[in-house]
Every structure is written in C-alpha cells, then in structure tokens.
Scaffold this motif. Structure first.
Motif, PDB file in Angstrom:
ATOM      1  N   SER A  90      -5.400 -30.141 -36.748  1.00  0.00           N
ATOM      2  CA  SER A  90      -4.440 -28.950 -36.463  1.00  0.00           C
ATOM      3  C   SER A  90      -4.436 -28.589 -34.912  1.00  0.00           C
ATOM      4  N   LYS A  91      -5.508 -28.903 -34.352  1.00  0.00           N
ATOM      5  CA  LYS A  91      -5.516 -28.425 -32.856  1.00  0.00           C
ATOM      6  C   LYS A  91      -5.170 -29.871 -32.053  1.00  0.00           C
ATOM      7  N   LEU A  92      -4.989 -31.029 -32.714  1.00  0.00           N
ATOM      8  CA  LEU A  92      -4.526 -32.157 -32.166  1.00  0.00           C
ATOM      9  C   LEU A  92      -2.962 -31.900 -32.165  1.00  0.00           C
ATOM     10  N   VAL A  93      -2.473 -31.713 -33.297  1.00  0.00           N
ATOM     11  CA  VAL A  93      -0.940 -31.356 -33.344  1.00  0.00           C
ATOM     12  C   VAL A  93      -0.554 -30.221 -32.552  1.00  0.00           C
ATOM     13  N   GLU A  94      -1.250 -29.183 -32.365  1.00  0.00           N
ATOM     14  CA  GLU A  94      -1.003 -28.277 -31.304  1.00  0.00           C
ATOM     15  C   GLU A  94      -0.810 -28.718 -30.078  1.00  0.00           C
ATOM     16  N   ASN A  95      -1.709 -29.640 -29.473  1.00  0.00           N
ATOM     17  CA  ASN A  95      -1.638 -30.203 -28.362  1.00  0.00           C
ATOM     18  C   ASN A  95      -0.531 -31.126 -28.172  1.00  0.00           C
ATOM     19  N   VAL A  96      -0.466 -32.212 -29.092  1.00  0.00           N
ATOM     20  CA  VAL A  96       0.636 -33.206 -28.795  1.00  0.00           C
ATOM     21  C   VAL A  96       2.043 -32.781 -28.965  1.00  0.00           C
ATOM     22  N   PHE A  97       2.341 -31.589 -29.933  1.00  0.00           N
ATOM     23  CA  PHE A  97       3.531 -31.084 -30.078  1.00  0.00           C
ATOM     24  C   PHE A  97       3.560 -29.800 -29.710  1.00  0.00           C
ATOM     25  N   SER A  98       2.980 -29.518 -28.489  1.00  0.00           N
ATOM     26  CA  SER A  98       3.015 -28.313 -27.840  1.00  0.00           C
ATOM     27  C   SER A  98       4.087 -27.318 -28.093  1.00  0.00           C
ATOM     28  N   ASP A  99       5.361 -28.152 -27.580  1.00  0.00           N
ATOM     29  CA  ASP A  99       6.713 -27.496 -27.589  1.00  0.00           C
ATOM     30  C   ASP A  99       7.493 -27.500 -28.519  1.00  0.00           C
ATOM     31  N   GLY A 100       7.127 -28.108 -29.623  1.00  0.00           N
ATOM     32  CA  GLY A 100       7.693 -28.517 -31.061  1.00  0.00           C
ATOM     33  C   GLY A 100       8.601 -29.636 -31.072  1.00  0.00           C
ATOM     34  N   GLN A 101       8.769 -30.405 -29.878  1.00  0.00           N
ATOM     35  CA  GLN A 101       9.498 -31.672 -29.812  1.00  0.00           C
ATOM     36  C   GLN A 101       8.808 -32.837 -30.222  1.00  0.00           C
ATOM     37  N   ILE A 102       9.619 -33.911 -30.955  1.00  0.00           N
ATOM     38  CA  ILE A 102       9.248 -34.991 -31.357  1.00  0.00           C
ATOM     39  C   ILE A 102       9.814 -36.003 -30.666  1.00  0.00           C
ATOM     40  N   ASN A 103       8.852 -37.256 -30.225  1.00  0.00           N
ATOM     41  CA  ASN A 103       9.586 -38.386 -29.651  1.00  0.00           C
ATOM     42  C   ASN A 103       8.482 -39.473 -29.942  1.00  0.00           C
ATOM     43  N   TRP A 104       8.948 -40.571 -29.862  1.00  0.00           N
ATOM     44  CA  TRP A 104       7.994 -41.670 -30.016  1.00  0.00           C
ATOM     45  C   TRP A 104       6.843 -41.845 -29.523  1.00  0.00           C
ATOM     46  N   GLY A 105       6.692 -41.455 -28.270  1.00  0.00           N
ATOM     47  CA  GLY A 105       5.756 -41.546 -27.530  1.00  0.00           C
ATOM     48  C   GLY A 105       4.576 -40.520 -28.087  1.00  0.00           C
ATOM     49  N   PHE A 141       2.632 -36.692 -41.349  1.00  0.00           N
ATOM     50  CA  PHE A 141       3.731 -37.770 -41.114  1.00  0.00           C
ATOM     51  C   PHE A 141       4.721 -37.681 -42.165  1.00  0.00           C
ATOM     52  N   ARG A 142       4.141 -37.443 -43.581  1.00  0.00           N
ATOM     53  CA  ARG A 142       5.385 -37.447 -44.774  1.00  0.00           C
ATOM     54  C   ARG A 142       6.113 -36.183 -44.592  1.00  0.00           C
ATOM     55  N   THR A 143       5.500 -35.129 -44.072  1.00  0.00           N
ATOM     56  CA  THR A 143       6.304 -33.865 -44.280  1.00  0.00           C
ATOM     57  C   THR A 143       6.906 -33.343 -42.994  1.00  0.00           C
ATOM     58  N   LYS A 144       6.754 -33.874 -41.975  1.00  0.00           N
ATOM     59  CA  LYS A 144       7.097 -33.235 -40.697  1.00  0.00           C
ATOM     60  C   LYS A 144       7.660 -34.453 -39.853  1.00  0.00           C
ATOM     61  N   LEU A 145       7.270 -35.757 -39.779  1.00  0.00           N
ATOM     62  CA  LEU A 145       7.685 -36.710 -38.818  1.00  0.00           C
ATOM     63  C   LEU A 145       8.533 -37.745 -39.473  1.00  0.00           C
ATOM     64  N   LEU A 146       8.584 -37.901 -40.790  1.00  0.00           N
ATOM     65  CA  LEU A 146       9.300 -39.197 -41.516  1.00  0.00           C
ATOM     66  C   LEU A 146      10.798 -38.784 -41.251  1.00  0.00           C
ATOM     67  N   VAL A 147      11.207 -37.372 -41.742  1.00  0.00           N
ATOM     68  CA  VAL A 147      12.581 -37.366 -41.532  1.00  0.00           C
ATOM     69  C   VAL A 147      13.322 -37.444 -40.083  1.00  0.00           C
ATOM     70  N   TRP A 148      12.475 -37.136 -38.977  1.00  0.00           N
ATOM     71  CA  TRP A 148      12.960 -37.464 -37.816  1.00  0.00           C
ATOM     72  C   TRP A 148      12.991 -38.932 -37.399  1.00  0.00           C
ATOM     73  N   HIS A 169       3.993 -39.292 -18.276  1.00  0.00           N
ATOM     74  CA  HIS A 169       5.004 -38.296 -18.842  1.00  0.00           C
ATOM     75  C   HIS A 169       4.378 -37.780 -20.073  1.00  0.00           C
ATOM     76  N   ILE A 170       3.830 -38.440 -20.835  1.00  0.00           N
ATOM     77  CA  ILE A 170       3.039 -37.937 -22.101  1.00  0.00           C
ATOM     78  C   ILE A 170       1.892 -37.051 -21.735  1.00  0.00           C
ATOM     79  N   SER A 171       1.299 -37.486 -20.900  1.00  0.00           N
ATOM     80  CA  SER A 171       0.120 -36.407 -20.540  1.00  0.00           C
ATOM     81  C   SER A 171       0.489 -35.256 -20.065  1.00  0.00           C
ATOM     82  N   ALA A 172       1.584 -35.262 -19.343  1.00  0.00           N
ATOM     83  CA  ALA A 172       1.914 -33.875 -18.730  1.00  0.00           C
ATOM     84  C   ALA A 172       2.779 -32.973 -19.835  1.00  0.00           C
ATOM     85  N   SER A 173       3.430 -33.652 -20.739  1.00  0.00           N
ATOM     86  CA  SER A 173       4.406 -32.989 -21.849  1.00  0.00           C
ATOM     87  C   SER A 173       3.712 -32.590 -23.062  1.00  0.00           C
ATOM     88  N   SER A 174       2.626 -33.464 -23.475  1.00  0.00           N
ATOM     89  CA  SER A 174       2.065 -33.435 -24.672  1.00  0.00           C
ATOM     90  C   SER A 174       0.757 -32.855 -24.796  1.00  0.00           C
TER      91      SER A 174
END
Length: 205
Positions: A90-105, A141-148, A169-174
C-alpha cells in the motif's frame, strides 16, 4: 506484432513473476536462496506472447540497473522493507502513484520495486509478507492497471516508451520526498535488516 487477441492480463502477470524470479538470480549466495511458491498464473501458449514477456523482462532489467544507481529509489526501498507487513505494498503504491497518474515508467518501477522488496522479505525469513506482497501486486495490476494498459494499446505499446525511460523523471514524479526523520529511521532499519540478511547468508554458505 498485432495487439489483436493479445492476452494483456496474462502478460502482465507473467512479467511480474519473471521480474521477481530475476531478482533472486541476483542474490550472491550460490543459488541457495529460492523464493517461496509463487502464485500460479495462466500460461502463455503463443510463442509471440512469450517473446514479448522476455523482451519486457529484459527492459525491466535494464531500467532496474538505472534505478539501482538512484539513491532516492534505494532509500524508499529501505524504508518500505522496514514495515514487515502487508502495508508495504500500500505504501509502495502511494509513493509510485502519488498523484494518481499511471504511465509505463511507473508500472515498471512498481514491478521492479516489488521484486527487490520480495527478495528482502525472503532473506529476512518473512515468507508470509513475501506472498502478500506478490499477491497484492497481482491484484493491483488486475483491478487498477490492466484497463489503462488495454486503453494504451496493450503491453506491446510499452516497448517504445521504455526506450525513453528517465530515472530522473520517475524519481522526481513517482516518489514522495522523504523527511529527514524517516531517512534516519530507514538508516537504522537498513542496518537491522542488513544484519538479518548477512546472518541468513552466512548460515546458507
């Protein structure tokens, strides 16, 4: 390669398992440490899809080499490794997707971080946390990322994006900026976790 009929769900699951397995290959213990049983995922029968997973796995390894040289990324991994429970993901997801945006990186960073954390949990003799971590990532992955991913044209569309991957870029934004107090906690937790891992490695040698 056409995306029509491409099983993006199976590819994403197979890629995560591949990333976790690859991380264990990097553990310098002469092959004595193996992950607990990994979740069973639907096999890929199409050779083209299998090749795509191999190409994606190689891309993750290359990007992972870049991430390993990024101190902010390693600091975050050390902090998360100290949680020792299901809250790690949960904490990992909070950090990586801190602004709610998804991208390949960010998806690749998530997969690679799960692989690194999975190894730390096994070396620290925490198989339950290992299993919960991998299962949680598969569910996310199945519930949040697959549709994107499907909306973006499937995993095949990620190849070109990965060639433009930028750790800066990833370090600054994710990842959230870590307060100094948390860095101090991470330092001491890292020492503790490192001691456990060294003890485990010595026992297995």
């Amino acid at each position: 390669m056409s995306t029509e009929g491409t099983p993006d769900a199976q590819i994403g699951e197979a890629l995560l398992i591949r990333v976790v397995q690859d991380q264990f290959l990097n553990v310098p213990v002469g092959g004595n440490v193996c992950p607990p049983s990994l979740p069973e995922v639907q096999p890929l029968d199409n050779p083209q899809h299998q090749k795509l997973v191999e190409e994606l796995g190689q891309s993750v390894r290359v990007i992972g080499d870049q991430l390993n040289r990024d101190q902010n990324f390693n600091n975050q991994i050390d902090i998360l490794a100290c949680l020792y429970d299901k809250g790690i993901f949960s904490k990992l997801v909070e950090n990586v997707f801190s602004d709610g945006q998804i991208n390949w990186g960010r998806i690749i960073v998530l997969y690679y971080a799960v692989g690194k954390l999975a190894v730390k949990m096994v070396l620290a003799n925490l198989p339950r946390v290992f299993s919960e971590l991998v299962d949680s990532c598969l569910d996310f992955f199945r519930t949040k990322l697959l549709v994107w991913i499907r909306n973006m044209g499937g995993w095949i569309s990620s190849i070109s994006a990965m060639t433009r991957f930028s750790v800066e870029h990833i370090s600054a934004s994710s990842f959230n900026i870590i307060p100094s107090a948390e860095l101090a906690v991470a330092f001491f937790c890292g020492i503790l976790l490192g001691s456990i891992i060294v003890w485990k490695l010595n026992r297995s040698s």
